[in-house]
Design a protein around this motif. Structure first.
Motif, PDB file in Angstrom:
ATOM      1  N   ASN A   1       0.858  -1.350   0.230  1.00 18.16           N
ATOM      2  CA  ASN A   1       0.143   0.159   0.019  1.00 18.16           C
ATOM      3  C   ASN A   1       0.985   1.128  -0.109  1.00 18.16           C
ATOM      4  O   ASN A   1       1.908   1.227  -0.681  1.00 18.16           O
ATOM      5  CB  ASN A   1      -0.926  -0.057   1.348  1.00 18.16           C
ATOM      6  CG  ASN A   1      -1.933  -1.463   1.189  1.00 18.16           C
ATOM      7  OD1 ASN A   1      -2.735  -1.507   0.579  1.00 18.16           O
ATOM      8  ND2 ASN A   1      -1.792  -1.973   2.087  1.00 18.16           N
ATOM      9  N   GLU A   2       0.511   2.169   0.653  1.00 15.50           N
ATOM     10  CA  GLU A   2       1.403   3.537   0.934  1.00 15.50           C
ATOM     11  C   GLU A   2       2.418   3.451   1.811  1.00 15.50           C
ATOM     12  O   GLU A   2       2.373   2.579   2.607  1.00 15.50           O
ATOM     13  CB  GLU A   2       0.359   4.676   0.887  1.00 15.50           C
ATOM     14  CG  GLU A   2      -0.064   4.794   2.297  1.00 15.50           C
ATOM     15  CD  GLU A   2      -0.998   5.649   2.578  1.00 15.50           C
ATOM     16  OE1 GLU A   2      -1.405   6.441   3.795  1.00 15.50           O
ATOM     17  OE2 GLU A   2      -1.877   6.513   1.592  1.00 15.50           O
ATOM     18  N   LEU A   3       3.243   4.235   1.645  1.00 14.30           N
ATOM     19  CA  LEU A   3       4.422   4.176   2.533  1.00 14.30           C
ATOM     20  C   LEU A   3       3.941   5.216   3.595  1.00 14.30           C
ATOM     21  O   LEU A   3       3.535   6.457   3.463  1.00 14.30           O
ATOM     22  CB  LEU A   3       5.746   5.009   1.884  1.00 14.30           C
ATOM     23  CG  LEU A   3       6.917   4.991   2.920  1.00 14.30           C
ATOM     24  CD1 LEU A   3       7.524   3.770   3.247  1.00 14.30           C
ATOM     25  CD2 LEU A   3       8.134   5.894   2.105  1.00 14.30           C
ATOM     26  N   SER A   4       3.960   4.813   4.982  1.00 11.70           N
ATOM     27  CA  SER A   4       3.634   5.631   6.045  1.00 11.70           C
ATOM     28  C   SER A   4       4.280   6.730   6.452  1.00 11.70           C
ATOM     29  O   SER A   4       5.675   6.955   5.928  1.00 11.70           O
ATOM     30  CB  SER A   4       3.344   4.814   7.225  1.00 11.70           C
ATOM     31  OG  SER A   4       4.678   4.299   7.720  1.00 11.70           O
ATOM     32  N   ALA A   5       3.766   8.026   6.930  1.00 16.34           N
ATOM     33  CA  ALA A   5       4.488   9.013   7.316  1.00 16.34           C
ATOM     34  C   ALA A   5       5.708   8.515   8.460  1.00 16.34           C
ATOM     35  O   ALA A   5       6.821   9.119   8.209  1.00 16.34           O
ATOM     36  CB  ALA A   5       3.793   9.927   8.223  1.00 16.34           C
TER      37      ALA A   5
END
Length: 604
Positions: A237-241
């Motif tokens: 999925n997306e790369l987290s903060a």
């Protein structure tokens, strides 16, 4: 106790602190050296940093300053020798306080600038997750703690940090030069991984999915720093903060981030990166042999699938087919039901034209290599074959699918549309992608039964629900175009099928209600030779009642149970009673006149 150079320096520095606190230069150190040797130990430590000891390698990998290396040395020495911690407490006139603190280090180095630069929030020792500084009241009382994994590494233990992600792998490549950060996109996970390792700087890489916690990110950064490895993060999925922050703060490490699709700019770390596109080329002969030996290339595996099979094939005694079946069925069996074909041509009652079309499907599948490879025809757009079977329930669509699969030696996976189609945005497409990927590896036949809900005509977009439903249909259309295997779709209502699907159908085979001659054959085949019968008029049943093959099977089975319960052979009264029940189930209105001499049975 270790005689490492870093330990000797740390030990002498702590003794020097104790000596200055007591103004007693005669105090002996725990390893027998005097505090007068401190300058020599410092020179020895600095000279050793050009060597290959675990301490020198860690300093080099992290890009530490000399001051940072000295702080790490003294803090680690205090961790491994309890006598040194007692001296720290004594130097503070507080024997109960034996921990290393910012105040103690400030006293040792006699410099606020060194403490700030090397132990502040943005210092290398903390950004590399080697040292923690924990507040405990006043600033000077903040604890300075070396991470246990660092201590173990400096003492020669190479075991992995237990906080590391469980899926961590290590890969090595021949080259070293490359970019300090790369972003790789492409459809195949192993191809992405190989491109990342090939294009990023370094020869050893830790490979893992994005860690889920702050602690796991810290452990990953720490392990990479200790071992001098680069890091490849494989995104689902997306790369987290949190992840972006770790990558931005650890510029001493080489990073690669891989994803199936392009990563939005907002999700990428704020540092220079190189974009790389990884293709989905099939495995080369060398890659095939490296993973499964001389097993014949009988399965069209992707690079990722070949890698998975290569890891498992030894568990199957080198049986490639068994390993691939396990690979294909794992995810598929969550979305579909496996059918091992048992039906034969003798079980199938179909018109001559219908039988001919089924055999043409078999020929097209078997002769693909000759037509496309030997004769040079271009697949348009793929080698796959999509067949549409249309007709009422019970007319033989599933049986025909089994017959074709049995002839080709394939398993059938009957798709459970309730498991595939999701109300959550994007989940249906994800399920379809996983399903087609798994099926492609295993030479399987995908059977979409009652596929109307998935391949029905796209509607006018009036709201978001319509829009996403149309997206799902469009996605399936695209996936069918790139699938090289067999897909059979069955529908009761061909008129409801989207025109775009019909253009992608290679074979359209109607399954109408059987004619009288076909119904007679079905009645005969559904009464086994061993079943006891008496005075049956199957011709009368075939001539007078339009029912499907599936219904005839239900009728004969029900009649058999009725006869068995009465202790009789199967007679017309049993078949007519079963027939009436089947017609009622279908919503048909029954009239006794249609049943002739058996009309009285309708009252039962």
């Amino acid at each position: 106790m270790t005689d490492a150079t870093w330990f000797r320096f740390g030990s002498l520095l702590i003794h020097d602190l104790f000596t200055r606190s007591r103004d007693d230069s005669a105090t002996e150190s725990t390893d027998g050296s005097s505090t007068g040797d401190l300058d020599g130990a410092r020179e020895e430590l600095r000279d050793s940093l050009s060597g290959s000891s675990p301490f020198a390698s860690l300093v080099f990998n992290a890009g530490m300053s000399v001051d940072a290396a000295e702080i790490l040395a003294v803090a680690t020495a205090a961790e491994v020798d309890h006598r040194l911690r007692h001296l720290i407490g004594a130097a503070q006139s507080n024997p109960g306080s034996s921990v290393m603190t910012l105040g103690v280090i400030r006293s040792m180095f006699q410099s606020d600038a060194v403490v700030t630069a090397e132990l502040g929030p943005e210092s290398l020792l903390r950004r590399a997750a080697l040292v923690d500084v924990t507040a405990d009241g006043a600033w000077s009382d903040s604890h300075v703690e070396v991470q246990p994994a660092v201590v173990w590494a400096l003492l020669g233990d190479i075991a992995r940090d237990p906080q590391l992600p469980g899926d961590l792998e290590v890969i090595e490549v021949d080259r070293v030069e490359g970019s300090e950060m790369v972003v790789v996109t492409g459809p195949d996970r192993i191809r992405r991984r190989l491109q990342a390792a090939e294009r990023a700087r370094g020869s050893v890489f830790l490979v893992t999915a994005a860690p889920a916690t702050q602690e796991s990110w810290a452990a990953l950064v720490r392990e990479a720093t200790i071992t001098g490895a680069g890091v490849i993060i494989e995104l689902d999925n997306e790369l987290s903060a949190i992840g972006r922050r770790w990558i931005e703060r650890t510029r001493h490490l080489t990073w690669a981030v891989t994803s199936r699709t392009d990563i939005p700019y907002a999700q990428l770390p704020n540092r220079q990166w190189t974009s790389v596109a990884a293709g989905d080329a099939p495995p080369s002969d060398e890659e095939w042999v490296a993973r499964v030996g001389d097993a014949p290339r009988t399965h069209p595996l992707t690079m990722t699938q070949l890698d998975q099979v290569g890891r498992a094939i030894s568990s199957y005694g080198g049986d490639l087919d068994a390993a691939v079946r396990r690979l294909a069925s794992g995810r598929l069996e969550q979305l579909a039901r496996r059918i091992r074909p048992r039906q034969s041509w003798d079980d199938l009652v179909l018109s001559a034209n219908g039988l001919s079309m089924l055999r043409s499907i078999i020929d097209r599948y078997r002769l693909g290599d000759r037509v496309y490879d030997d004769w040079g025809f271009t697949p348009a757009p793929s080698r796959g074959l999509v067949a549409l079977f249309s007709g009422p329930s019970g007319t033989g669509k599933t049986m025909a699918t089994e017959v074709v699969a049995g002839e080709l030696g394939l398993d059938v996976f009957k798709i459970n549309l309730s498991a595939v189609v999701s109300k959550y945005i994007g989940e249906t497409e994800k399920n379809l992608e996983e399903m087609f990927d798994a099926a492609a590896a295993g030479n399987l036949l995908l059977f979409f039964d009652e596929a109307d809900s998935l391949i029905g005509k796209r509607s006018e977009v009036k709201d978001s629900k319509d829009r996403y439903a149309n997206i799902e249909v469009s996605y399936l259309l695209q996936r069918l175009e790139t699938y090289d295997g067999l897909v059979f779709m069955a529908t009761n209502f061909e008129k409801n099928i989207d025109d775009a699907f019909l253009r992608r159908i290679h074979v359209r085979l109607p399954f109408p209600m059987p004619a009288p001659a076909e119904r007679l054959a079905l009645w005969q085949r559904n009464l086994p030779p061993r079943a006891p019968t008496k005075n049956l008029d199957l011709q009368w049943l075939a001539d007078n009642f339009e029912v499907s093959g599936g219904s005839i099977r239900n009728i004969t089975v029900n009649a058999a149970f009725l006869a068995a319960a009465q202790g009789k052979p199967i007679e017309m009264e049993h078949l007519v009673t079963g027939l009436a029940g089947e017609l009622r189930k279908a919503g048909r209105i029954l009239q006794s006149s249609h049943f002739g001499e058996f009309g009285h049975l309708l009252d039962r």
